[in-house]
Design a protein around this motif. Sequence first.
Motif, PDB file in Angstrom:
ATOM      1  N   ALA A   8    -118.055  64.666  36.369  1.00 12.32           N
ATOM      2  CA  ALA A   8    -118.339  63.997  37.639  1.00 12.32           C
ATOM      3  C   ALA A   8    -117.684  62.619  37.686  1.00 12.32           C
ATOM      4  O   ALA A   8    -117.131  62.225  38.718  1.00 12.32           O
ATOM      5  CB  ALA A   8    -119.842  63.875  37.834  1.00 12.32           C
ATOM      6  N   GLU A   9    -117.739  61.897  36.587  1.00 12.31           N
ATOM      7  CA  GLU A   9    -117.100  60.583  36.551  1.00 12.31           C
ATOM      8  C   GLU A   9    -115.591  60.713  36.696  1.00 12.31           C
ATOM      9  O   GLU A   9    -114.949  59.951  37.406  1.00 12.31           O
ATOM     10  CB  GLU A   9    -117.434  59.875  35.233  1.00 12.31           C
ATOM     11  CG  GLU A   9    -116.818  58.499  35.114  1.00 12.31           C
ATOM     12  CD  GLU A   9    -117.146  57.834  33.788  1.00 12.31           C
ATOM     13  OE1 GLU A   9    -116.411  56.898  33.412  1.00 12.31           O
ATOM     14  OE2 GLU A   9    -118.119  58.244  33.133  1.00 12.31           O
ATOM     15  N   HIS A  10    -115.018  61.704  36.035  1.00 10.92           N
ATOM     16  CA  HIS A  10    -113.574  61.921  36.101  1.00 10.92           C
ATOM     17  C   HIS A  10    -113.144  62.294  37.513  1.00 10.92           C
ATOM     18  O   HIS A  10    -112.138  61.791  38.016  1.00 10.92           O
ATOM     19  CB  HIS A  10    -113.168  63.012  35.117  1.00 10.92           C
ATOM     20  CG  HIS A  10    -111.695  63.242  35.046  1.00 10.92           C
ATOM     21  ND1 HIS A  10    -110.852  62.323  34.482  1.00 10.92           N
ATOM     22  CD2 HIS A  10    -110.926  64.260  35.481  1.00 10.92           C
ATOM     23  CE1 HIS A  10    -109.609  62.783  34.583  1.00 10.92           C
ATOM     24  NE2 HIS A  10    -109.635  63.963  35.179  1.00 10.92           N
ATOM     25  N   LEU A  11    -113.903  63.160  38.154  1.00 11.21           N
ATOM     26  CA  LEU A  11    -113.556  63.572  39.506  1.00 11.21           C
ATOM     27  C   LEU A  11    -113.807  62.447  40.511  1.00 11.21           C
ATOM     28  O   LEU A  11    -113.104  62.348  41.513  1.00 11.21           O
ATOM     29  CB  LEU A  11    -114.348  64.819  39.909  1.00 11.21           C
ATOM     30  CG  LEU A  11    -113.990  66.090  39.152  1.00 11.21           C
ATOM     31  CD1 LEU A  11    -114.913  67.225  39.567  1.00 11.21           C
ATOM     32  CD2 LEU A  11    -112.548  66.472  39.357  1.00 11.21           C
ATOM     33  N   GLY A  12    -114.775  61.606  40.248  1.00  9.08           N
ATOM     34  CA  GLY A  12    -115.076  60.504  41.150  1.00  9.08           C
ATOM     35  C   GLY A  12    -114.029  59.411  41.129  1.00  9.08           C
ATOM     36  O   GLY A  12    -113.834  58.700  42.120  1.00  9.08           O
ATOM     37  N   THR A  13    -113.323  59.259  40.026  1.00  8.73           N
ATOM     38  CA  THR A  13    -112.323  58.196  39.932  1.00  8.73           C
ATOM     39  C   THR A  13    -110.995  58.603  40.547  1.00  8.73           C
ATOM     40  O   THR A  13    -110.178  57.757  40.851  1.00  8.73           O
ATOM     41  CB  THR A  13    -112.084  57.796  38.462  1.00  8.73           C
ATOM     42  OG1 THR A  13    -111.665  58.945  37.731  1.00  8.73           O
ATOM     43  CG2 THR A  13    -113.342  57.225  37.847  1.00  8.73           C
ATOM     44  N   HIS A  14    -110.777  59.895  40.744  1.00 11.84           N
ATOM     45  CA  HIS A  14    -109.532  60.380  41.324  1.00 11.84           C
ATOM     46  C   HIS A  14    -109.797  60.863  42.744  1.00 11.84           C
ATOM     47  O   HIS A  14    -110.567  61.782  42.950  1.00 11.84           O
ATOM     48  CB  HIS A  14    -108.943  61.539  40.511  1.00 11.84           C
ATOM     49  CG  HIS A  14    -108.432  61.111  39.180  1.00 11.84           C
ATOM     50  ND1 HIS A  14    -109.259  60.975  38.101  1.00 11.84           N
ATOM     51  CD2 HIS A  14    -107.197  60.776  38.766  1.00 11.84           C
ATOM     52  CE1 HIS A  14    -108.540  60.580  37.073  1.00 11.84           C
ATOM     53  NE2 HIS A  14    -107.288  60.450  37.439  1.00 11.84           N
ATOM     54  N   SER A  15    -109.168  60.245  43.697  1.00 13.02           N
ATOM     55  CA  SER A  15    -109.322  60.704  45.072  1.00 13.02           C
ATOM     56  C   SER A  15    -107.965  61.108  45.616  1.00 13.02           C
ATOM     57  O   SER A  15    -106.933  60.638  45.163  1.00 13.02           O
ATOM     58  CB  SER A  15    -109.925  59.602  45.942  1.00 13.02           C
ATOM     59  OG  SER A  15    -109.079  58.484  45.938  1.00 13.02           O
ATOM     60  N   GLY A  16    -107.968  62.003  46.583  1.00 10.74           N
ATOM     61  CA  GLY A  16    -106.704  62.472  47.147  1.00 10.74           C
ATOM     62  C   GLY A  16    -106.130  63.601  46.329  1.00 10.74           C
ATOM     63  O   GLY A  16    -106.829  64.307  45.622  1.00 10.74           O
ATOM     64  N   VAL A  17    -104.828  63.768  46.417  1.00  8.76           N
ATOM     65  CA  VAL A  17    -104.160  64.866  45.721  1.00  8.76           C
ATOM     66  C   VAL A  17    -103.472  64.411  44.445  1.00  8.76           C
ATOM     67  O   VAL A  17    -102.714  65.156  43.855  1.00  8.76           O
ATOM     68  CB  VAL A  17    -103.137  65.559  46.648  1.00  8.76           C
ATOM     69  CG1 VAL A  17    -103.831  66.352  47.706  1.00  8.76           C
ATOM     70  CG2 VAL A  17    -102.175  64.562  47.233  1.00  8.76           C
ATOM     71  N   ASP A  18    -103.720  63.197  44.033  1.00  7.28           N
ATOM     72  CA  ASP A  18    -103.114  62.676  42.810  1.00  7.28           C
ATOM     73  C   ASP A  18    -103.833  63.276  41.608  1.00  7.28           C
ATOM     74  O   ASP A  18    -104.899  62.828  41.219  1.00  7.28           O
ATOM     75  CB  ASP A  18    -103.211  61.156  42.773  1.00  7.28           C
ATOM     76  CG  ASP A  18    -102.577  60.571  41.523  1.00  7.28           C
ATOM     77  OD1 ASP A  18    -101.622  61.181  41.019  1.00  7.28           O
ATOM     78  OD2 ASP A  18    -103.038  59.505  41.071  1.00  7.28           O
ATOM     79  N   MET A  19    -103.249  64.337  41.029  1.00  7.58           N
ATOM     80  CA  MET A  19    -103.864  64.986  39.884  1.00  7.58           C
ATOM     81  C   MET A  19    -103.062  64.663  38.633  1.00  7.58           C
ATOM     82  O   MET A  19    -101.848  64.793  38.608  1.00  7.58           O
ATOM     83  CB  MET A  19    -103.913  66.500  40.079  1.00  7.58           C
ATOM     84  CG  MET A  19    -104.870  66.936  41.153  1.00  7.58           C
ATOM     85  SD  MET A  19    -105.033  68.717  41.237  1.00  7.58           S
ATOM     86  CE  MET A  19    -105.744  69.081  39.655  1.00  7.58           C
ATOM     87  N   SER A  20    -103.768  64.251  37.603  1.00 10.72           N
ATOM     88  CA  SER A  20    -103.116  63.939  36.350  1.00 10.72           C
ATOM     89  C   SER A  20    -103.093  65.173  35.446  1.00 10.72           C
ATOM     90  O   SER A  20    -103.708  66.200  35.750  1.00 10.72           O
ATOM     91  CB  SER A  20    -103.842  62.797  35.653  1.00 10.72           C
ATOM     92  OG  SER A  20    -105.134  63.208  35.263  1.00 10.72           O
ATOM     93  N   PHE A  21    -102.413  65.054  34.359  1.00 15.35           N
ATOM     94  CA  PHE A  21    -102.342  66.143  33.384  1.00 15.35           C
ATOM     95  C   PHE A  21    -103.725  66.448  32.834  1.00 15.35           C
ATOM     96  O   PHE A  21    -104.076  67.607  32.606  1.00 15.35           O
ATOM     97  CB  PHE A  21    -101.378  65.760  32.262  1.00 15.35           C
ATOM     98  CG  PHE A  21    -101.247  66.814  31.199  1.00 15.35           C
ATOM     99  CD1 PHE A  21    -100.575  67.992  31.463  1.00 15.35           C
ATOM    100  CD2 PHE A  21    -101.807  66.634  29.951  1.00 15.35           C
ATOM    101  CE1 PHE A  21    -100.462  68.979  30.486  1.00 15.35           C
ATOM    102  CE2 PHE A  21    -101.690  67.600  28.975  1.00 15.35           C
ATOM    103  CZ  PHE A  21    -101.016  68.774  29.240  1.00 15.35           C
ATOM    104  N   LEU A  24    -105.646  68.757  35.144  1.00 19.91           N
ATOM    105  CA  LEU A  24    -105.177  70.137  35.056  1.00 19.91           C
ATOM    106  C   LEU A  24    -105.689  70.817  33.792  1.00 19.91           C
ATOM    107  O   LEU A  24    -106.094  71.986  33.827  1.00 19.91           O
ATOM    108  CB  LEU A  24    -103.654  70.179  35.104  1.00 19.91           C
ATOM    109  CG  LEU A  24    -103.024  69.728  36.425  1.00 19.91           C
ATOM    110  CD1 LEU A  24    -101.510  69.687  36.295  1.00 19.91           C
ATOM    111  CD2 LEU A  24    -103.444  70.626  37.556  1.00 19.91           C
ATOM    112  N   VAL A  25    -105.686  70.105  32.680  1.00 22.78           N
ATOM    113  CA  VAL A  25    -106.186  70.663  31.427  1.00 22.78           C
ATOM    114  C   VAL A  25    -107.680  70.936  31.539  1.00 22.78           C
ATOM    115  O   VAL A  25    -108.172  71.982  31.095  1.00 22.78           O
ATOM    116  CB  VAL A  25    -105.878  69.714  30.240  1.00 22.78           C
ATOM    117  CG1 VAL A  25    -106.608  70.156  28.988  1.00 22.78           C
ATOM    118  CG2 VAL A  25    -104.382  69.645  29.996  1.00 22.78           C
ATOM    119  N   LEU A  26    -108.423  70.014  32.153  1.00 21.71           N
ATOM    120  CA  LEU A  26    -109.858  70.202  32.329  1.00 21.71           C
ATOM    121  C   LEU A  26    -110.152  71.432  33.185  1.00 21.71           C
ATOM    122  O   LEU A  26    -111.011  72.243  32.846  1.00 21.71           O
ATOM    123  CB  LEU A  26    -110.474  68.958  32.973  1.00 21.71           C
ATOM    124  CG  LEU A  26    -111.961  69.025  33.282  1.00 21.71           C
ATOM    125  CD1 LEU A  26    -112.760  69.189  32.000  1.00 21.71           C
ATOM    126  CD2 LEU A  26    -112.394  67.792  34.038  1.00 21.71           C
TER     127      LEU A  26
END
Length: 51
Positions: A8-21, A24-26
């Motif tokens: 939840a913390e990881h998803l909350g810090t990333h907004s929009g379509v900016d996905m990091s590696f 994707l691994v998660l």
Amino acid sequence: MPLVGVIAEHLGTHSGVDMSFDSLVLALVLFILARVFRHGTALRDDLEGTV
């Protein structure tokens, strides 16, 4: 911190379509775990049916 909190913390810090590696691994790990648990449940149900 429990796994759900980390996700939840990881998803909350990333907004929009900016996905990091890491994201994707998660996602890949979560899909793999879902399949493993689904297969395990099917094996358990099959074993209960044979006994």
